[in-house]
Design an enzyme around this catalytic site. Structure first.
Site, PDB file in Angstrom:
ATOM      1  N   ALA A 266       0.852  -1.182   0.000  1.00  0.00           N
ATOM      2  CA  ALA A 266       0.000   0.000   0.000  1.00  0.00           C
ATOM      3  C   ALA A 266       0.892   1.237   0.000  1.00  0.00           C
ATOM      4  O   ALA A 266       2.101   1.157   0.191  1.00  0.00           O
ATOM      5  CB  ALA A 266      -0.919   0.002   1.214  1.00  0.00           C
ATOM      6  N   MET A 267       0.272   2.406  -0.207  1.00  0.00           N
ATOM      7  CA  MET A 267       0.994   3.673  -0.225  1.00  0.00           C
ATOM      8  C   MET A 267       0.138   4.737   0.432  1.00  0.00           C
ATOM      9  O   MET A 267      -1.029   4.904   0.104  1.00  0.00           O
ATOM     10  CB  MET A 267       1.344   4.063  -1.667  1.00  0.00           C
ATOM     11  CG  MET A 267       1.995   5.426  -1.789  1.00  0.00           C
ATOM     12  SD  MET A 267       3.567   5.495  -0.894  1.00  0.00           S
ATOM     13  CE  MET A 267       3.625   7.248  -0.489  1.00  0.00           C
ATOM     14  N   GLU A 302      -1.057   2.443   7.080  1.00  0.00           N
ATOM     15  CA  GLU A 302      -1.112   3.586   6.155  1.00  0.00           C
ATOM     16  C   GLU A 302      -1.786   4.791   6.799  1.00  0.00           C
ATOM     17  O   GLU A 302      -1.395   5.934   6.523  1.00  0.00           O
ATOM     18  CB  GLU A 302      -1.834   3.184   4.869  1.00  0.00           C
ATOM     19  CG  GLU A 302      -1.233   1.990   4.143  1.00  0.00           C
ATOM     20  CD  GLU A 302       0.266   2.112   3.897  1.00  0.00           C
ATOM     21  OE1 GLU A 302       0.757   3.238   3.665  1.00  0.00           O
ATOM     22  OE2 GLU A 302       0.957   1.081   3.943  1.00  0.00           O
ATOM     23  N   HIS A 305       0.538   6.751   8.931  1.00  0.00           N
ATOM     24  CA  HIS A 305       1.395   7.629   8.132  1.00  0.00           C
ATOM     25  C   HIS A 305       0.779   9.012   7.927  1.00  0.00           C
ATOM     26  O   HIS A 305       1.501   9.966   7.623  1.00  0.00           O
ATOM     27  CB  HIS A 305       1.634   7.013   6.751  1.00  0.00           C
ATOM     28  CG  HIS A 305       2.781   6.052   6.699  1.00  0.00           C
ATOM     29  ND1 HIS A 305       4.025   6.345   7.176  1.00  0.00           N
ATOM     30  CD2 HIS A 305       2.861   4.793   6.177  1.00  0.00           C
ATOM     31  CE1 HIS A 305       4.837   5.312   6.973  1.00  0.00           C
ATOM     32  NE2 HIS A 305       4.150   4.362   6.372  1.00  0.00           N
TER      33      HIS A 305
END
Length: 852
Positions: A266-267, A302, A305
């Protein structure tokens, strides 16, 4: 070529980006207007551009209102765009406007195309993946994390496509078959966090509990139900983080989207997090318990983040671990709060801590803070050191400081550096100020030097221990310069009566301990070190306590056998001593302990089988080891069982099948036959287990049945289960066929590497996999273009061997191909440790199996 970071003489403030992708020709056109400040006298601007054709360039000064047309040139090797002016300009503000075009590539980086099927027709989405240095492939920019800016994004796309970006759309204009969507201005952020997606998707949505943040999960068309689990996880996690960090989520929306072709898991793009399908989608009938946990962890990672990485960003990639280590720690914290029945911190010890201990025992490891002198080096530090070791030392620090001080320091750090960049030292300062403890002194020993210690404990007298720390290496205790490092270690000592902590900065200390029936160092495995019990009395007492179920901590039981196997591999203790300890676990009931034990034992047995040793005694021991727990969990689930039993059942039954238990193999074949007729006959939690068993003991017809399941399902998790199980085959012809399948159009590039690795990790297939890799090296290089997937593949294949001769052959091959990487160095070092292990202990190990 030498590398220099972009000069700070020009600072971008706002990007106005307009992109027009063509989903038929796989190209795009664009313009970008960059509002910037010139902070010192310059006669040129230097920014980043890669794989773009720059068609125009103008500059207009805010002061003079005059515009000029500078000359420009692109350096393809340096990935830079030089904008040159006729004369030097003084400090001022202005707008640089650039026209350009590019290709929607198929490399899963930059602005790229992703293939999907809808109504039987192949179609394409246009998506982005910019971390770490690929925003420059979508638009010219100052593509470094310290060059933070705001972004205004506009996309022109087919009118029947979904168009989304970091921020909500504020205007949409339809014109014929196209539409132009303008998005709200982003917060100040780094270029690698910009994102946009154009494609066909459905979504599910809900508000967070305070009705403030709109959360959406975008899924393939018609599969809204598969987004519900991630939606629930995200909508619970965001408020938890807001409260824990003491800082509100700064965006009005949080989108999560499943991308068919996606290289990583994932990003964390701010406001638009992208995922591979298996990291986001859950089908209640077809998803296993392990997949649900994986999705929960990745969603939590994620979203962490959004604060750690997005709100506060590392100043340069040297400090990548500030992003990844913290997010990897926070994912367990959030998932444990949402699903306490999963016992996530126990799983952490096996998953993250175990991975970090294994990698960081190599001389070819690297410090958590590793100097990055060139962007080409960045991919190599997205590894278990930045993620797993980073999260493990944070867990150790959290335990040392206590939650109140840790949270207070973390809040101060985020507030002070929000919308800006930070160094590792900034975090240590904040935590030190909040806790009044020597945080920097302690943590510098863990982040600025590689490796970790093994603490040797000797019983000097009743109630008195001697502790000695030395660097642990997979090849043994360090010598020479490798032996010089010392660590600031919070050493905890558990017993049946107490739990004490001693701070150890010296090579050797003496401490008081309880005069109890057993002691165990590194209570709950909170410290990043291994333990060797030099006194026979200590070893015997601890093994007896485990065998009689007196060591109640799962993490402690897991740690004892994990340390023993690592010490055996390194030659510090005889392997048969570790195997004797494993016998004490026959009555173990915890999934995490069995998972770790199985991993350690499998590594040893794969090497033994692959060097021509008789497998009959090994198989007999394996059946004996797993039979008690397998009988307890059985094939059928029970209403009263805890949440981890489904994973335990799958694990132990698969191992019995691997060791040739006839009843297990028979049952697996029966269930597989039923499943081929009726999918409801085989629970999702048993599918990987059953698929692996039937493939290991099956034939060509079994292989074709597995392929038929792969081809008929459109659920990616099920496809991956089938594809990975093919590597369990015993027939060399079927393994060869699997490797050819891995390079076929039926497998996405992101998944082919894992199919290939399933063959390499089968002791029968490692030679076949190596030969196939060498014969098709150019294809693999083209497929992965030197990215981390290629490094992952090389390491997985190479590290299976245990021969110095093979090591030399491998090294010569890659020298000829001019390929080098940290992953290759680590794999070659692993071969040497494997070789030493087998040369030293194989004969004694096989004799032990013959008698047990």
């Amino acid at each position: 070529m030498s590398f220099e970071r972009l000069p700070r003489s020009v600072c971008p403030r706002v990007y106005d980006i307009h992109l027009i992708p063509d989903l038929v020709s796989f190209t795009f056109e664009g313009t970008v207007g960059i509002q910037l400040d010139v902070t010192e006298s310059v006669d040129h601007f230097l920014l980043n551009a890669a794989e773009l054709t720059v068609t125009s360039c103008t500059y207009q000064s805010n002061d003079s209102k005059k515009s000029c047309v500078p000359t420009f040139s692109v350096d393809e090797e340096a990935e830079t765009l030089l904008v040159k002016f006729e004369s030097e300009m003084e400090p001022e503000s202005g707008v640089l406007t650039i026209g350009f075009s590019g290709i929607l590539n198929d490399q899963m980086r930059g602005f790229y195309r992703s293939k999907y099927t809808l109504n039987g027709e192949d179609r394409y989405a246009a998506v982005t993946q910019f971390e770490s240095t690929d925003a420059r492939r979508a638009f010219p920019c100052w593509d470094e994390p310290a060059h933070k800016s705001r972004f205004n994004i506009t996309i022109t796309a087919p009118s029947d496509r979904v168009v989304i970006s970091n921020m909500p759309a504020i205007d949409t204009k339809e014109e014929g078959k196209s539409k132009t969507v303008k998005f709200d201005t982003t917060p100040i952020m780094s270029t690698y966090l910009v994102a946009f997606v154009i494609g066909e998707f459905d979504y599910v949505e809900k508000k967070t509990s305070d009705d403030r943040i709109n959360v959406r999960v975008y899924v393939p068309v018609g599969k809204q139900d598969q987004g519900n689990f991630a939606l629930e996880m995200a909508s619970r996690t965001l408020p938890f983080y807001e409260k824990w960090f003491g800082i509100p989520y700064p965006l009005p929306k949080a989108d999560l989207i499943a991308i068919p072709d996606f290289a990583s898991g994932a990003m964390e793009n701010w406001g638009l997090v992208t995922y591979r399908e298996t990291a986001l989608l859950v089908d209640e009938k077809s998803s296993s318990a392990s997949t649900k946990q994986w999705v929960a962890l990745v969603v939590a990672h994620e979203l962490a983040h959004q604060w750690f990485g997005n709100l506060v960003t590392m100043e340069w990639w040297t400090h990548l671990w500030l992003n990844e280590g913290f997010a990897s720690w926070m994912e367990y914290l959030a998932t444990d709060v949402c699903y306490p029945e999963w016992q996530m911190w126990k799983q952490f010890v096996f998953q993250d801590m175990g991975s970090a201990l294994a990698l960081d025992a190599l001389k070819s490891s690297h410090p958590i803070e590793v100097p990055v002198s060139n962007p080409s080096e960045i991919d190599e530090i997205f590894d278990d050191i930045s993620y797993a070791k980073g999260s493990t030392v944070i867990r150790m620090l959290y335990s040392f400081l206590g939650e109140p001080a840790f949270k207070a320091g973390l809040h101060d750090y985020l507030v002070k550096h929000q919308y800006s960049n930070a160094y590792t030292e900034d975090l240590w300062d904040a935590l030190g100020n909040a806790s009044k403890k020597p945080v920097k002194e302690m943590m510098d020993t863990w982040t600025k030097q590689m490796g970790y210690p093994v603490i040797t404990v000797t019983l000097l007298a009743p109630g008195k221990l001697k502790l000695v720390q030395n660097r642990f290496l997979a090849s043994g205790v360090a010598e020479g310069d490798d032996a010089k490092p010392l660590w600031f270690v919070p050493v905890s000592i558990a017993s049946d009566t107490s739990n004490d902590i001693h701070l150890m900065k010296e090579r050797s200390i003496e401490v008081e301990c309880p005069t109890s029936s057993w002691i165990k160092l590194n209570a709950e495995q909170t410290g990043f070190y291994r333990v060797r019990y030099a006194s026979n009395e200590l070893r015997t007492q601890l093994a007896d306590a485990i065998a009689s179920n007196k060591v109640t901590s799962v993490c402690d039981r897991l740690g004892v056998q994990n340390d023993a196997m690592a010490l055996a591999r390194a030659g510090i203790i005889p392997t048969v001593e570790a195997l004797e300890l494993i016998k004490a676990f026959r009555t173990e009931t915890d999934f995490n302990v069995w998972k770790d034990l199985t991993s350690n034992l499998s590594s040893l047995l794969s090497l033994l089988r692959g060097t021509g040793n008789n497998s009959a005694n090994i198989d007999a021991f394996g059946r004996s080891l797993y039979s008690i727990i397998a009988e307890q969990v059985g094939w059928e689930s029970k209403a009263s069982e805890n949440a981890l039993v489904p994973q335990l059942r799958s694990l132990v039954l698969r191992e019995l099948g691997r060791y040739g238990d006839e009843n297990t193999i028979k049952k697996a074949n029966e269930l597989f036959a039923l499943y081929l007729e009726d999918e409801s006959k085989l629970p999702a939690d048993l599918r990987a287990c059953v698929y692996g068993i039937v493939m290991q003991h099956g034939d060509e017809s079994t292989y074709e049945s597995m392929m038929s399941i792969f081809r008929r399902t459109d659920f990616q998790e099920e496809k991956e289960r089938c594809a990975r199980s093919l590597g369990a085959a015993a027939d060399p012809a079927l393994l060869q066929k699997t490797l050819e399948f891995a390079l076929s159009p039926e497998i996405r590039a992101q998944d082919s590497v894992f199919v290939f690795c399933s063959v390499a990790r089968n002791w029968r297939g490692k030679e076949i996999a190596w030969n196939f890799l060498t014969e098709n090296w150019d294809k693999f290089q083209e497929m992965y273009r030197g990215g981390y997937l290629l490094n992952y593949l090389v390491k997985a294949v190479v590290s299976q061997f245990s021969s110095d001769t093979r090591s030399n052959e491998i090294q010569s091959f890659f020298e000829e191909k001019k390929y080098s990487s940290r992953a290759l160095s680590q794999a070659l070092e692993t071969i040497k440790t494997n070789s030493s292990w087998m040369n030293r202990d194989a004969q004694n190990i096989m004799a032990w199996f013959a008698g047990n």
